[in-house]
Design an enzyme around this catalytic site. Structure first.
Site, PDB file in Angstrom:
ATOM      1  N   HIS A 107       0.766  -1.384   0.136  1.00 34.51           N
ATOM      2  CA  HIS A 107       0.119  -0.038   0.022  1.00 34.51           C
ATOM      3  C   HIS A 107       0.780   1.252  -0.028  1.00 34.51           C
ATOM      4  O   HIS A 107       1.859   1.398   0.933  1.00 34.51           O
ATOM      5  CB  HIS A 107      -0.985  -0.084   1.308  1.00 34.51           C
ATOM      6  N   ASP A 139      -5.941  -8.552   6.514  1.00 38.19           N
ATOM      7  CA  ASP A 139      -6.987  -8.948   7.340  1.00 38.19           C
ATOM      8  C   ASP A 139      -8.191  -8.594   6.919  1.00 38.19           C
ATOM      9  O   ASP A 139      -8.370  -8.176   5.672  1.00 38.19           O
ATOM     10  CB  ASP A 139      -6.631  -8.729   8.910  1.00 38.19           C
TER      11      ASP A 139
HETATM   12  C1  GRF Z   1       1.281   0.377  -6.430  1.00 36.91           C
HETATM   13  O1  GRF Z   1       1.521   1.823  -5.760  1.00 36.91           O
HETATM   14  C2  GRF Z   1      -0.044  -0.175  -5.447  1.00 36.91           C
HETATM   15  O2  GRF Z   1       0.652  -0.052  -4.170  1.00 36.91           O
HETATM   16  C3  GRF Z   1      -1.199   0.605  -5.496  1.00 36.91           C
HETATM   17  O3  GRF Z   1      -1.141   1.050  -6.914  1.00 36.91           O
HETATM   18  C4  GRF Z   1       0.132   0.687  -7.556  1.00 36.91           C
HETATM   19  C5  GRF Z   1       0.389  -0.495  -8.536  1.00 36.91           C
HETATM   20  O4  GRF Z   1       1.490  -0.311  -9.214  1.00 36.91           O
HETATM   21  N1  GRF Z   1      -2.054   0.166  -4.909  1.00 36.91           N
HETATM   22  P1  GRF Z   1       1.741  -1.442 -10.219  1.00 36.91           P
HETATM   23  O5  GRF Z   1       0.560  -1.866 -11.010  1.00 36.91           O
HETATM   24  O6  GRF Z   1       2.652  -2.311  -9.532  1.00 36.91           O
HETATM   25  O7  GRF Z   1       2.681  -0.778 -11.367  1.00 36.91           O
END
Ligand code: GRF
Length: 189
Positions: A107, A139
């Site tokens: 995240h 979770d």
């Molecule tokens: C990442 O920053 C992830 O944490 C967020 O969306 C982005 C996805 O990037 N939820 P990618 O598809 O791995 O390039």
């Protein structure tokens, strides 16, 4: 460790996992890459010769049906670890329980600050000077599970959501690989 990676978008985090595996730096087999829609991440997996699947919520009668279909698909792959690498869907408590402490999510904020789909935008709007990335177990809440690893990323003058997210993703890609290595070494698989 046998892992399944779930993606929704560009798949650059997935790519870092594929690259680490290819370079022999990851003691893990990537059993499959799944997505909720056709996306660049799936193309990356196909290029790497990894099997892929798509389970779109719209192809199921309701959320429950989609969750059960995903749960069964994942279970059939017998993963030791499931990695949500930019997988932009919330799975239900039953699925989480089935794979308790086996689903890892990344995240783009320092949780518990700024959970949800707009972690980068929300951090920027709040005016924090430092944000970052969190890799955590999933979770049944939204971005609430036990934290595994975090890395800080400073906000700089003139940052937009795009520039900040790109800098976060540089950290995110290596932190995710490091975390998977640690889980593998710790015997999750
Ligand atoms: C990442 O920053 C992830 O944490 C967020 O969306 C982005 C996805 O990037 N939820 P990618 O598809 O791995 O390039």
């Amino acid at each position: 460790m046998r892992i399944v990676v779930m993606v929704s978008g560009s798949g650059t985090n997935l790519q870092s996992i594929l690259d680490a595996a290819e370079a022999g730096l990851l003691e893990a087999d990537i059993a499959a890459v799944g997505a909720d829609q056709e996306c660049q991440g799936l193309e990356r997996a196909r290029r790497a010769g990894i099997r892929t699947f798509v389970l779109a919520p719209g192809d199921h009668s309701d959320r429950e049906a989609w969750n059960r279909a995903l749960e069964e698909r994942l279970a059939g792959l017998e993963p030791d670890c499931i990695v949500f690498a930019g997988f932009m869907r919330i799975v239900d408590a039953r699925l989480v329980e089935r794979f308790e402490r086996r689903i890892v999510n990344t995240h783009p904020s320092l949780l518990p600050a700024f959970p949800g789909a707009h972690g980068v935008r929300d951090a920027l709007a709040y005016g924090v000077r430092i944000t970052g990335v969190t890799v955590h177990f999933v979770d049944s809440g939204v971005d609430t599970g036990p934290i595994l690893e975090q890395a800080a990323v400073p906000v700089v003058e003139g940052d937009t959501e795009g520039t900040l997210h790109e800098r976060i993703k540089v950290q995110e890609r290596s932190l995710l690989v490091t975390t998977i290595k640690k889980l593998s070494a710790a015997g999750l698989g």
